[in-house]
Write an enzyme that holds these catalytic residues in place. Structure first.
Site, PDB file in Angstrom:
ATOM      1  N   MET A   1       7.021   7.604  -0.122  1.00 59.50           N
ATOM      2  CA  MET A   1       6.414   6.737  -1.141  1.00 59.50           C
ATOM      3  C   MET A   1       5.162   6.040  -0.613  1.00 59.50           C
ATOM      4  O   MET A   1       4.687   6.342   0.476  1.00 59.50           O
ATOM      5  CB  MET A   1       7.442   5.704  -1.601  1.00 59.50           C
ATOM      6  CG  MET A   1       8.500   6.259  -2.508  1.00 59.50           C
ATOM      7  SD  MET A   1       9.610   4.940  -3.048  1.00 59.50           S
ATOM      8  CE  MET A   1      10.437   5.736  -4.414  1.00 59.50           C
TER       9      MET A   1
ATOM     10  N   ASP B   1       5.156  -0.644   0.208  1.00 57.82           N
ATOM     11  CA  ASP B   1       3.883   0.096   0.318  1.00 57.82           C
ATOM     12  C   ASP B   1       2.903  -0.551   1.309  1.00 57.82           C
ATOM     13  O   ASP B   1       1.967   0.097   1.765  1.00 57.82           O
ATOM     14  CB  ASP B   1       3.206   0.197  -1.055  1.00 57.82           C
ATOM     15  CG  ASP B   1       4.106   0.812  -2.109  1.00 57.82           C
ATOM     16  OD1 ASP B   1       5.020   1.577  -1.732  1.00 57.82           O
ATOM     17  OD2 ASP B   1       3.908   0.527  -3.300  1.00 57.82           O
TER      18      ASP B   1
HETATM   19  O1  F6P Z   1       5.837   0.071  -5.020  1.00 51.63           O
HETATM   20  C1  F6P Z   1       7.026   0.492  -4.450  1.00 51.63           C
HETATM   21  C2  F6P Z   1       7.385   1.882  -4.911  1.00 51.63           C
HETATM   22  O2  F6P Z   1       8.590   2.260  -4.272  1.00 51.63           O
HETATM   23  C3  F6P Z   1       6.308   2.936  -4.710  1.00 51.63           C
HETATM   24  O3  F6P Z   1       6.214   3.354  -3.368  1.00 51.63           O
HETATM   25  C4  F6P Z   1       6.743   3.990  -5.698  1.00 51.63           C
HETATM   26  O4  F6P Z   1       5.656   4.770  -6.132  1.00 51.63           O
HETATM   27  C5  F6P Z   1       7.280   3.177  -6.841  1.00 51.63           C
HETATM   28  O5  F6P Z   1       7.618   1.906  -6.313  1.00 51.63           O
HETATM   29  C6  F6P Z   1       8.483   3.775  -7.500  1.00 51.63           C
HETATM   30  O6  F6P Z   1       8.803   2.972  -8.589  1.00 51.63           O
HETATM   31  P1  F6P Z   1      10.142   3.126  -9.440  1.00 51.63           P
HETATM   32  O7  F6P Z   1      11.247   2.496  -8.642  1.00 51.63           O
HETATM   33  O8  F6P Z   1       9.851   2.383 -10.681  1.00 51.63           O
HETATM   34  O9  F6P Z   1      10.384   4.575  -9.632  1.00 51.63           O
END
Ligand code: F6P
Length: 354
Positions: free
Chosen positions: A179, A137
């Protein structure tokens, strides 16, 4: 003199470059500091379950270009709020005892926001920790870039390129959701790199009318297709974020919201692509491999030198370090009036804000 024993762990979501950090740190610890290195599996949880593995030459061979993390990872296992029988218990003292039992002199914790917060709390109770920031991010103010971000941007840019050719062939509006949580960095960078027509980011709330105007004005200029890159955390003016799982605050689905907002008003077909975890998987690009290696080396030097409570960081292409406490308290968002957004506007990209 007995060798120092250093533990390394990865916490939170995975990210391209984690293995490159591990390799950089292990090699530096062994070659420059004659230390012994152990890998702690599944983040801080491995210190509660004694899940450790020795790390050395053989075990890290060939990991530089590999995605994921050799040490495994988890979003759970916060020792201060450890889930147990439907409630949460504080297991931090148990963790302290296990660290002593394992004879660990210092820990390198590689992780994002959540891992950094746990690391700070553990530092406060005397655990010797150095951290390395990780997130696709790129939303930490304490460093110019986090490793993993540029790879995610590359993946998203390739998606824009691929959608562009099919959008033009079919004369469609293609909406790509990327994301980034509440920061628009991946959308902004991949949107510019891929030549998107519209970029929607959390920092600039969109209006449906502005998106429709932008599509219509391109149609009048003869372009019967559009690419919209939307960050998962984007929202309509006066609206809310879109969640896949509101209870867990898992973002997702805003691209479908945008499609619904504009569908009635435009005469082009719309298709939605949600890129998802493809952005987090696979091999890190060259930039991230180099940054990760530099971070790993710097963290190794700090932990071997007994300098704890710090996070390694990139500032103007120099590796520096900052207190972990500073890093966790300051997120980094896109400046709506900043130079990058202005450059995007100058080349004709709309941010859906009029
Ligand atoms: O923080 C990294 C990230 O990939 C974000 O961009 C996204 O919202 C989140 O993690 C997704 O998390 P998970 O892998 O728990 O679904």
């Amino acid at each position: 003199m007995t060798k120092k024993r250093i533990g390394i762990l990865t916490g939170g979501g995975d990210c391209p470059g984690l293995n490159a950090v591990i390799r950089g740190a292990v090699r530096t610890l062994i070659r420059d500091h004659d230390a012994e290195v152990i890998g702690i599996q599944f983040g801080f949880e491995g210190l509660l379950t004694n899940a450790t593995v020795p790390l050395g030459g053989e075990s890290i061979r060939g990991i530089l270009p590999k995605g994921g993390t050799l040490l495994r990872t988890t979003n759970r296992g916060n020792p201060f709020e450890y889930p147990s029988n439907g409630t949460f218990v504080d297991r931090s003292q148990e963790l302290v005892q296990n660290i002593q039992h394992l004879g660990i002199d210092g820990i390198i914790a590689i992780g994002g926001d959540g891992t950094l917060r746990i690391a700070q709390r553990l530092c406060d109770i005397g655990i010797p920790i150095v951290t390395v920031p990780k997130t696709i991010d790129n939303d930490l103010a304490a460093t110019d870039y986090t490793f993993g971000f540029m790879t995610a941007v590359d993946v998203a840019t390739e998606a824009v390129d691929r959608l562009d050719s099919t959008a033009e062939s079919h004369e469609r509006v293609m909406i790509l959701e990327v994301m980034g949580r509440n920061a628009g960095w991946i959308a902004l960078y991949s949107g510019i790199a891929g030549g998107a027509d519209i970029i929607l980011i959390p920092e600039i709330h969109y209006q449906s009318e502005a998106i429709i105007d932008s599509i219509r004005s391109r149609q009048q200029e003869g372009s019967q297709f559009d690419i919209i890159v939307v960050a998962e955390g984007a929202k309509r003016q006066g609206g809310e974020e879109s969640y896949l799982d509101p209870a867990k605050r898992r973002l997702g689905g805003v691209a479908y919201q945008v499609a619904a907002d504009i569908a009635e008003q435009i005469d082009l077909e719309i298709r939605v692509t949600v890129l998802g975890h493809v952005q987090r998987g696979g091999s890190p690009n060259a930039f991230d491999r180099i940054l990760a290696t530099r971070f790993g080396k710097a963290a190794a030097d700090l932990v071997a030198g007994g300098q704890f409570g710090l996070m390694v960081s990139l500032r103007q292409d120099q590796i520096v370090w900052v207190p972990i406490a500073d890093a966790v308290s300051r997120p980094k968002y896109v400046d709506p009036d900043g130079e990058v957004v202005k450059a995007a506007r100058s080349v004709g990209i709309s941010f859906g804000d009029g």
